[in-house]
Design a protein around this motif. Structure first.
Motif, mmCIF file in Angstrom:
data_model
loop_
_atom_site.group_PDB
_atom_site.id
_atom_site.type_symbol
_atom_site.label_atom_id
_atom_site.label_comp_id
_atom_site.label_asym_id
_atom_site.label_seq_id
_atom_site.Cartn_x
_atom_site.Cartn_y
_atom_site.Cartn_z
ATOM 1 N N VAL A 6 0.830 -1.198 0.000
ATOM 2 C CA VAL A 6 0.000 0.000 0.000
ATOM 3 C C VAL A 6 0.869 1.255 0.000
ATOM 4 O O VAL A 6 0.674 2.169 -0.798
ATOM 5 N N VAL A 60 -14.545 -1.350 -3.554
ATOM 6 C CA VAL A 60 -13.183 -1.371 -4.086
ATOM 7 C C VAL A 60 -12.136 -1.240 -2.994
ATOM 8 O O VAL A 60 -11.092 -1.892 -3.035
ATOM 9 N N ALA A 61 -12.399 -0.410 -2.004
ATOM 10 C CA ALA A 61 -11.439 -0.216 -0.902
ATOM 11 C C ALA A 61 -12.202 -0.237 0.412
ATOM 12 O O ALA A 61 -12.457 0.807 1.018
ATOM 13 N N ARG A 78 -5.185 4.365 -0.226
ATOM 14 C CA ARG A 78 -6.282 3.426 0.042
ATOM 15 C C ARG A 78 -5.704 2.074 0.437
ATOM 16 O O ARG A 78 -4.736 1.604 -0.160
ATOM 17 N N SER A 126 -5.437 -1.044 -0.095
ATOM 18 C CA SER A 126 -5.720 -2.111 -1.048
ATOM 19 C C SER A 126 -4.438 -2.515 -1.759
ATOM 20 O O SER A 126 -3.642 -1.655 -2.137
ATOM 21 N N ARG A 156 -4.664 -4.031 -4.581
ATOM 22 C CA ARG A 156 -5.069 -4.087 -5.983
ATOM 23 C C ARG A 156 -5.300 -2.707 -6.570
ATOM 24 O O ARG A 156 -4.864 -2.416 -7.670
#
Length: 394
Positions: A12, A167-168, A379, A381, A383
């Motif tokens: 991250v 998404v997050a 964020r 995540s 991804r």
């Protein structure tokens, strides 16, 4: 090749250093994902590009062996989308979508996107400071994508909250993602029914009406496509605008060069996407047979993650990859994919980012960060690559 799992906090805070170490250690690594299930990560440009277009790597979860990371799981009415299917279904649905989602339609949106960008900047100009994520980078694409789909104005704040929750996800609010899914499952079928009853000049109406030799989209396909267009169209663009602006603030010489030569914005957006794109990893894939990558055999049914972030910083493809270079001659970044799964909304994401960055530089020549660089938050995540906030003054 097996390695220790890359630390999520490191991915991250500083994904590029983490992926550089993986890339230098080898082209393929079997690691343990954040959910404890094994994942193969491919790190080098040539391999990632080849595998993005390799038909042996399926997006259909039916090819996954139990005990391997499945990726994001949604109810069938939202899961039946282009990110979870292979040809021939993928070919059929993508063909129907592209008949409605044309470059001509995107270009027709330019004046409206420009007017929206100017309006958003008008709203913060008198204050001399703003959070560019909350007040510019986020409302621009959510408004554009809702206009494109024909979503009524009173639903748009909900859409943004739903997408953010998926998404997050916020670790302090573990139920938000389930609530967002439930809300979308209720909302989209009703919106589609409304469009059937009262058609509009919008993409969703076009998708309802589109035909090809008698073929059309089913209800679940329509619902899933509307969901995908919303999430991907909003999420990728908001993050790309944010990281593009930050990249320029981190590289004042490049910022000055772009301000002096705004006609270079098209090339600049390609370099922004390569340098710090919105997706660290491509959507997970499952080999339909054993696949060998640089002497490493990935067994059929195991989960493969192709690192777009690592590929786009591979020095074998991009000299000086950790340097933002708006005059870079080497093209071919993979930020928006490659092959049959290349992002169908790429023209719109490019156009929005071009307009957003150009408008911001033209309007605020003295733009600078309003907090120390190390206080920016990302964020949570591994991804989706994006800033939580981008405080600036001007």
């Amino acid at each position: 090749m097996a390695t220790a799992s890359p630390d999520l906090s490191a991915l991250v805070a500083d994904p590029y250093s983490t992926y550089a170490r993986l890339r230098e250690a080898g082209p393929v690594h079997r690691v343990t994902g954040p959910d404890g299930l094994p994942v193969w990560i491919v790190t080098r440009y040539a391999d990632v590009r080849q595998l993005l277009a390799d038909p042996r790597l399926s997006l259909d979860k039916a090819h996954r062996l139990p005990g391997n990371y499945p990726g994001f799981t949604l109810p069938p009415a939202l899961d039946l989308n282009l990110l979870n299917m292979d040809p021939p279904d993928h070919t059929r649905i993508r063909h129907l979508v592209t008949k409605a989602f044309t470059p001509g339609r995107v270009e027709e949106m330019r004046p409206g996107i420009q007017a929206l960008a100017d309006q958003l900047l008008d709203g913060v100009a008198g204050r001399g400071r703003a959070d560019l994520v909350a007040e510019f980078a986020a409302p621009l694409p959510i408004t554009v994508i809702c206009d494109l789909l024909g979503v009524p104005h009173d639903s748009r704040l909900d859409f943004r909250a739903w997408t953010d929750a998926l998404v997050a996800p916020d670790p302090s609010n573990p139920g938000a993602a389930k609530k967002a899914v439930a809300a979308m499952l209720t909302y989209f079928p009703q919106l589609i029914a409304d469009k059937r009853r009262v058609p509009g000049d919008d993409l969703l109406t076009d998708l309802i009406d589109v035909r090809d030799d008698g073929d059309k989209l089913t209800e679940d396909e329509l619902t899933s496509l509307a969901f995908l267009i919303l999430v991907a169209g909003y999420e990728n663009t908001v993050q790309l605008i944010g990281t593009a602006v930050l990249a320029l603030l981190d590289h004042p010489v490049q910022l000055a060069a772009l301000r002096d030569n705004p006609a270079k914005i098209d090339d600049a957006v390609e370099e922004f996407a390569r340098y710090d794109g919105p997706a660290l990893l491509a959507i997970r894939r499952f080999p339909t047979e054993d696949v060998e990558v640089c002497g490493v055999t990935i067994p059929a049914g195991e989960t493969v993650m192709l690192s777009l972030a690592s590929a786009n910083r591979d020095p074998d493809r991009f000299p000086g990859p950790d340097r933002l270079d708006l005059a870079r001659r080497e093209g071919g970044h993979l930020a928006l994919g490659h092959g049959i799964h290349y992002c169908v909304g790429a023209p719109l994401a490019r156009l929005e980012t071009q307009i957003a960055v150009s408008s911001l530089l033209r309007r605020f020549p003295a733009l600078e960060l309003d907090v120390p660089r190390d206080q920016l938050r990302w964020r949570p995540s591994m991804r989706a690559r994006g800033l939580i906030a981008l405080p600036v003054r001007f």
